[in-house]
Design a protein around this motif. Structure first.
Motif, short mmCIF file in Angstrom:
data_model
loop_
_atom_site.label_atom_id
_atom_site.label_comp_id
_atom_site.label_asym_id
_atom_site.label_seq_id
_atom_site.Cartn_x
_atom_site.Cartn_y
_atom_site.Cartn_z
N UNK A 1 50.41 46.02 30.00
CA UNK A 1 50.13 44.59 30.15
C UNK A 1 50.39 44.15 31.59
N UNK A 2 51.51 44.56 32.15
CA UNK A 2 51.83 44.20 33.54
C UNK A 2 50.81 44.80 34.50
N UNK A 3 50.38 46.01 34.23
CA UNK A 3 49.39 46.69 35.06
C UNK A 3 48.06 45.92 35.04
N UNK A 4 47.60 45.55 33.85
CA UNK A 4 46.35 44.81 33.73
C UNK A 4 46.48 43.41 34.33
N UNK A 5 47.65 42.82 34.22
CA UNK A 5 47.89 41.50 34.81
C UNK A 5 47.75 41.57 36.34
N UNK A 6 48.08 42.72 36.92
CA UNK A 6 47.91 42.91 38.36
C UNK A 6 46.45 43.20 38.72
N UNK A 7 45.68 43.67 37.77
CA UNK A 7 44.27 44.00 38.02
C UNK A 7 43.38 42.78 37.89
N UNK A 8 43.60 41.95 36.87
CA UNK A 8 42.73 40.81 36.60
C UNK A 8 43.04 39.64 37.53
N UNK A 9 42.01 38.89 37.89
CA UNK A 9 42.14 37.72 38.76
C UNK A 9 42.98 36.65 38.07
N UNK A 10 44.05 36.22 38.73
CA UNK A 10 45.01 35.30 38.10
C UNK A 10 44.47 33.89 37.89
#
Length: 198
Positions: free
Chosen positions: A4-13
């Protein structure tokens, strides 16, 4: 770091839902339909293990969602039909070692819900492949693409369930690989029902 943290860093906030509405999905008022608000209830899921992203397109600026696609609506060089379809929301849920990607399409009528969910699935398969491609150079070599489960979910309100002695808010039906969530009380969604291995 977990998936989840990894994908949160990948997706535009800018697409991440934040603050008091961080777990609220809104279907705007349209024609004769009133605004609909659905709150996500994280039963048996820690709140820190959920991230909701809103991908509803701004009709005035469709190019902002998928900027690499043609967004022209008139000739010459008109965009092909269905190119920029996308689901309304994406809910990321981390449960143990599995990341569930719930592609959510809110529907109060008929429409292109299958193609919106299919387009979003193709996009998230690309995200998973990208996450796998760059994992070593981002010190997350333990990322396993097989630990990501993508579910396509149509959420719709249906008639009353007064006949039930113990009212159930959600009834789930599997329809050709899609999950159809019928909300009897059209104000809450329980993701736990979709966060189990098949």
């Amino acid at each position: 770091m977990n998936n989840l943290e990894y994908f949160d860093n990948i997706l535009e906030s800018t697409f991440l839902c934040k603050g008091k509405n961080s777990l609220v999905m809104v279907e705007p008022a349209h024609d004769d339909k009133e605004e609909q608000r659905i709150t996500i209830h994280p039963v048996d899921i820690e709140a820190s293990d959920l991230k909701l992203y809103c991908f509803m397109k701004d009709p005035a600026h469709p190019e902002k969602l998928l900027p690499f696609f043609n967004s022209r609506t008139v000739e010459p060089n008109k965009a092909p039909k269905g190119l920029s379809r996308f689901c309304d929301y994406v809910l990321l849920v981390q449960r143990k070692d599995t990341l569930y990607v719930l592609l959510l399409e809110l529907k109060r009528g008929e429409g292109h819900w299958e193609s919106q969910l299919d387009a979003s699935k193709v996009f998230f398969e690309y995200i998973v492949a990208s996450a796998d491609r760059i994992k070593d150079e981002n010190n997350f070599s333990q990322f396993d693409k097989d630990s990501v489960v993508i579910r396509r979910i149509k959420i719709q309100e249906v008639g009353s369930n007064k006949r039930r002695t113990k009212p159930a808010d959600i009834e789930i039906a599997d329809l050709d690989g899609y999950n159809v969530c019928n909300l009897f009380r059209a104000d809450k969604f329980l993701p736990i029902k979709y966060c189990r291995q098949a």
